[in-house]
Design an enzyme around this catalytic site. Structure first.
Site, PDB file in Angstrom:
ATOM      1  CD  GLU A   1      77.609 -22.183  -8.268  1.00  0.00           C
ATOM      2  OE1 GLU A   1      77.843 -23.365  -7.961  1.00  0.00           O
ATOM      3  OE2 GLU A   1      78.389 -21.235  -8.020  1.00  0.00           O
TER       4      GLU A   1
ATOM      5  CG  ASP B   1      83.456 -26.228  -4.847  1.00  0.00           C
ATOM      6  OD1 ASP B   1      83.134 -25.382  -3.990  1.00  0.00           O
ATOM      7  OD2 ASP B   1      82.629 -26.853  -5.536  1.00  0.00           O
TER       8      ASP B   1
ATOM      9  CG  ASP C   1      88.791 -19.508   2.458  1.00  0.00           C
ATOM     10  OD1 ASP C   1      88.561 -19.778   1.272  1.00  0.00           O
ATOM     11  OD2 ASP C   1      88.347 -20.179   3.410  1.00  0.00           O
TER      12      ASP C   1
END
Length: 223
Positions: free
Chosen positions: A60, A113, A149
């Site tokens: 991350e 992102d 999404d």
């Protein structure tokens, strides 16, 4: 949670030496599931708690999330789970090259992102160089799972993976609109999206038998 950091800033371009499996896990000969963009770690915390026959590594770029995830890992005393801070496109290639043969069994990239503007696409996580590094580390039959999404995010990722020629659709895959998550745990973002009643688009690839040549050209993947 989406708190953007610019992966192309000078700070995030500094390559980091990532620990080898024997430095990360109590049992360093187990297969590894690599989650790129692991966020707060909910997904891997669930998997590692219920599947002790596999090691899990989350990478991350947002350091506070890595700290929080590792704290939860320590509280649960999970020896088969680690979270590392790094820019995947800068620091993962060497780590993947040094992995023992066929140790990497699964890679997941979930809700990356979006970086909506075209001029910012170079900041998206799945870049051609990273994809080729993953293809080299994954043996035939091993998996690459992607979900988002946003169709504007997942469709370019699908195009990139398919154009590489090194991955085929998994036989269990149906379509991105109705494919169910093959894992029993959700990321923080997935839970948020589903709670809002919004769709999640998913796809599962399997590494095929086509080998990656030593002198691979990335030109076709940039088209």
């Amino acid at each position: 949670m989406r708190q953007h950091v610019n992966p192309l800033s000078r700070f995030f371009q500094l390559p980091l030496r990532l620990p080898e499996p024997n430095e990360l896990f109590a049992k360093n000969n187990l297969p590894i599931h690599l989650d790129i963009g692991s966020a707060r770690g909910k997904f891997l915390l669930g998997l590692a708690s219920s599947h002790l026959d596999c090691n899990y590594l989350g990478v991350e770029i947002r350091f506070p999330l890595v700290q929080a995830a590792n704290k939860d890992r320590d509280n649960l005393e999970l020896k088969n789970l680690a979270f590392l801070f790094c820019n995947a496109n800068v620091s993962l290639e060497g780590w993947l090259e040094d992995l023992p043969d066929d140790m990497l069994h699964m890679v997941s990239i979930q809700f990356p992102d979006p970086w909506f503007k075209r001029r910012h696409y170079k900041r998206r996580v799945l870049q051609p160089e990273l994809l080729i590094s993953l293809a080299k580390a994954l043996k035939p039959g091993r998996g690459l799972f992607i979900q988002s999404d946003l169709l504007d995010v997942i469709n370019p990722m699908i195009k990139l993976v398919e154009s590489s020629g090194y991955f085929d659709l998994n036989k269990e895959f149906k379509d991105i609109n109705s494919f169910q998550n093959p894992f029993p745990f959700a990321t923080e973002r997935e839970s948020y999206v589903l709670d809002k009643g919004r769709p999640v688009y998913r796809i599962l690839f399997s590494r095929n038998f086509q080998s990656v040549p030593e002198l691979f050209t990335l030109e076709k993947l940039y088209s």
